[in-house]
Design an enzyme around this catalytic site. Structure first.
Site, PDB file in Angstrom:
ATOM      1  N   HIS A  22      54.057  46.391   6.020  1.00  0.00           N
ATOM      2  CA  HIS A  22      53.749  47.685   5.392  1.00  0.00           C
ATOM      3  C   HIS A  22      52.291  48.084   5.624  1.00  0.00           C
ATOM      4  O   HIS A  22      52.005  49.235   5.986  1.00  0.00           O
ATOM      5  CB  HIS A  22      54.030  47.632   3.888  1.00  0.00           C
ATOM      6  CG  HIS A  22      53.484  48.811   3.158  1.00  0.00           C
ATOM      7  ND1 HIS A  22      54.118  50.034   3.152  1.00  0.00           N
ATOM      8  CD2 HIS A  22      52.325  48.979   2.450  1.00  0.00           C
ATOM      9  CE1 HIS A  22      53.382  50.902   2.457  1.00  0.00           C
ATOM     10  NE2 HIS A  22      52.294  50.280   2.027  1.00  0.00           N
ATOM     11  N   ASP A  60      36.166  38.827  20.118  1.00  0.00           N
ATOM     12  CA  ASP A  60      34.780  38.873  19.674  1.00  0.00           C
ATOM     13  C   ASP A  60      34.027  37.697  20.281  1.00  0.00           C
ATOM     14  O   ASP A  60      34.586  36.890  21.013  1.00  0.00           O
ATOM     15  CB  ASP A  60      34.688  38.909  18.149  1.00  0.00           C
ATOM     16  CG  ASP A  60      35.268  37.657  17.496  1.00  0.00           C
ATOM     17  OD1 ASP A  60      35.576  36.690  18.217  1.00  0.00           O
ATOM     18  OD2 ASP A  60      35.409  37.641  16.268  1.00  0.00           O
ATOM     19  N   SER A  61      32.744  37.606  19.972  1.00  0.00           N
ATOM     20  CA  SER A  61      31.894  36.650  20.680  1.00  0.00           C
ATOM     21  C   SER A  61      31.714  35.309  19.984  1.00  0.00           C
ATOM     22  O   SER A  61      31.222  34.356  20.570  1.00  0.00           O
ATOM     23  CB  SER A  61      30.507  37.259  20.868  1.00  0.00           C
ATOM     24  OG  SER A  61      29.862  37.394  19.606  1.00  0.00           O
ATOM     25  N   CYS A 116      57.811  52.107   7.380  1.00  0.00           N
ATOM     26  CA  CYS A 116      57.774  50.705   7.800  1.00  0.00           C
ATOM     27  C   CYS A 116      59.084  49.998   7.462  1.00  0.00           C
ATOM     28  O   CYS A 116      59.903  50.495   6.678  1.00  0.00           O
ATOM     29  CB  CYS A 116      56.594  49.979   7.152  1.00  0.00           C
ATOM     30  SG  CYS A 116      56.849  49.515   5.419  1.00  0.00           S
ATOM     31  N   CYS A 141      59.529  49.417   3.633  1.00  0.00           N
ATOM     32  CA  CYS A 141      59.843  50.608   2.842  1.00  0.00           C
ATOM     33  C   CYS A 141      61.214  51.178   3.179  1.00  0.00           C
ATOM     34  O   CYS A 141      61.848  51.816   2.331  1.00  0.00           O
ATOM     35  CB  CYS A 141      58.758  51.665   3.030  1.00  0.00           C
ATOM     36  SG  CYS A 141      57.194  51.252   2.225  1.00  0.00           S
ATOM     37  N   CYS A 164      56.506  56.317   3.670  1.00  0.00           N
ATOM     38  CA  CYS A 164      56.249  55.316   4.703  1.00  0.00           C
ATOM     39  C   CYS A 164      57.530  54.961   5.442  1.00  0.00           C
ATOM     40  O   CYS A 164      58.600  54.817   4.838  1.00  0.00           O
ATOM     41  CB  CYS A 164      55.643  54.061   4.070  1.00  0.00           C
ATOM     42  SG  CYS A 164      55.307  52.729   5.241  1.00  0.00           S
ATOM     43  N   ASP A 171      25.784  37.567  19.727  1.00  0.00           N
ATOM     44  CA  ASP A 171      24.657  38.054  18.930  1.00  0.00           C
ATOM     45  C   ASP A 171      24.552  37.209  17.677  1.00  0.00           C
ATOM     46  O   ASP A 171      25.457  36.443  17.346  1.00  0.00           O
ATOM     47  CB  ASP A 171      24.840  39.527  18.541  1.00  0.00           C
ATOM     48  CG  ASP A 171      26.004  39.716  17.570  1.00  0.00           C
ATOM     49  OD1 ASP A 171      27.035  39.023  17.727  1.00  0.00           O
ATOM     50  OD2 ASP A 171      25.900  40.531  16.648  1.00  0.00           O
ATOM     51  N   ASP A 188      37.862  47.331  13.258  1.00  0.00           N
ATOM     52  CA  ASP A 188      38.682  46.137  13.039  1.00  0.00           C
ATOM     53  C   ASP A 188      38.341  45.551  11.677  1.00  0.00           C
ATOM     54  O   ASP A 188      37.226  45.727  11.179  1.00  0.00           O
ATOM     55  CB  ASP A 188      38.454  45.079  14.125  1.00  0.00           C
ATOM     56  CG  ASP A 188      37.198  44.254  13.877  1.00  0.00           C
ATOM     57  OD1 ASP A 188      37.290  43.230  13.161  1.00  0.00           O
ATOM     58  OD2 ASP A 188      36.122  44.638  14.366  1.00  0.00           O
TER      59      ASP A 188
END
Length: 408
Positions: free
Chosen positions: A367, A97-98, A338, A341, A336, A169, A295
């Site tokens: 997770h 990002d900026s 992951c 899990c 799940c 910005d 994001d």
């Protein structure tokens, strides 16, 4: 896209019932499918997990933060170490990002703080001035004076070396009036022109010689005509992609309305990113409006506070500190796959949290990362099969908890 060698965005499928679409985003560090979620590795790390673990949980793309990395360890150091990809050992696509959101946060606190009227206790200490030249502030590490200009932001991002970079910005606050919002937006447009000029001066290349691609940002607050003006600005400039940012309102409903205002006018063939939004219901809403990437710090931040994302539950998450999990032998989410899990019970994770063991935060982070990646895979499959509404019904509880202010 010929201005951006090594980059492409191809739309592969469109949902007939909405503006949702499947895209293929090509970068010098790999190709990903969209819609997708970009995890926040703010200081060149996604907190509590390694790059290898991110890959194991099927992460495609991450981001890092210009503001924090310019202060520590410094963009020159990252460049000397071969750029962010090499420095942090991440071999996939990356965005930086900026620094614009941090300018906002220094003056007003987080979005939630500002909307709720909580004054930032760092305002006088850090942010000193925002004007046409840029943002003047003090470093939070040593108090030195820094002026972040559009040119400096682009140069820092060049040295960091991410694939995708963002114009500087000003993220307009919620409490300001239309006059301030319009003035700020138009200054951000001039900053965008300066960002593009600096990008061109550098040949569109990072410090290590790889091509980069730039996002323009749609501002305009909660005002439809300003959102159109800003979207038209980005559409008329040679940005590779578009980001929707700035104040998105004070409620979930208003946020959805404001995003729709912007999406009605953005360039139809460029990838579109929604800054700072990561709620499951908000992602479904954004996808239906044509958003390609999202994001937010939320998935890993809430993990560090003991929360686990679970499809279809009220509020989108479970508080694993709750006593009802003390003797629960089930995994967080039986559907799940992951690491957490597959190997551990709710009872064990509850115990780790109560014992204040760091492993709990890592397991919950893994997770939540896996769950967000699974969500995006399900969304892409749903768009392909024209079943987005049915997929949304499986993931979103019909009675949502009130959403906090967007963390854009």
């Amino acid at each position: 896209m010929s201005r951006y060698p090594g980059f492409a965005f191809d739309i592969l499928h469109r949902d007939p019932a909405s503006k949702a679409r499947i895209g293929r985003l090509t970068t010098p560090h790999g190709t990903i499918e969209t819609p997708n979620f970009i995890f926040c590795g703010t200081k060149a790390t996604v907190k509590a997990v390694t790059p290898a673990q991110l890959r194991e949980e099927q992460t495609d793309i991450i981001l890092s933060n210009t503001y924090h990395l310019m202060i520590q360890p410094g963009a020159d150091t990252v460049a000397a170490m071969g750029g962010l990809h090499k420095f942090m050992r991440w071999d996939g696509p990356m965005l930086t990002d900026s620094g614009g959101y941090q300018i906002f946060a220094m003056g007003h606190g987080s979005v939630a703080d500002e909307v709720k009227g909580r004054r930032s206790n760092t305002r006088e200490k850090t942010l000193l001035k925002i004007n046409e030249q840029g943002a003047k502030f003090r470093s939070y590490t040593d108090g030195r004076m820094i002026l972040l200009t559009p040119e400096m932001s682009v140069d820092i991002q060049r040295k960091l070396g991410a694939d995708l970079i963002v114009q500087l910005d000003e993220c307009t606050p919620f409490h300001v009036d239309r006059t301030y919002t319009a003035r700020s937006m138009r200054m951000s447009h001039r900053w965008g022109d300066r960002s593009l000029a600096e990008f061109e001066r550098g040949g569109g290349l990072s410090a290590n010689g790889l091509p980069q691609a730039m996002y323009g940002i749609v501002q305009g607050g909660v005002y439809p005509d300003l959102r159109k003006e800003s979207a038209d600005y980005t559409k008329d400039r040679p940005f590779f992609a578009t980001a929707v940012g700035g104040c998105l309102g004070s409620t979930r409903e208003q946020m959805h309305e404001v995003v729709a205002m912007a999406m009605a006018h953005v360039h139809p063939d460029r990838p579109v990113h929604l800054l700072g939004i990561g709620g499951i219901v908000d992602i479904f809403n954004g996808v239906a409006l044509g958003i390609d990437t999202f994001d937010c710090v939320s998935p890993t931040r809430i993990a560090r506070h003991g929360w686990a994302l679970v499809p279809g539950v009220k509020g989108e998450r479970l508080n694993m500190r709750n006593g009802r999990f003390r003797q629960d032998p089930e995994p967080i989410d039986s559907a799940c796959g992951c690491y957490a899990c597959r190997h551990f019970s709710r009872a064990y994770i509850h115990h780790l949290l109560k014992a204040e063991e760091m492993l709990a935060l890592q397991l919950l982070s893994l997770h939540n990362i896996h769950t967000m990646n699974r969500l995006m895979r399900d969304i892409r499959a749903a768009i392909r099969t024209d079943t987005l509404a049915e997929t949304r019904a499986r993931w979103v509880h019909e009675q949502q908890e009130p959403a906090p202010a967007p963390d854009a």
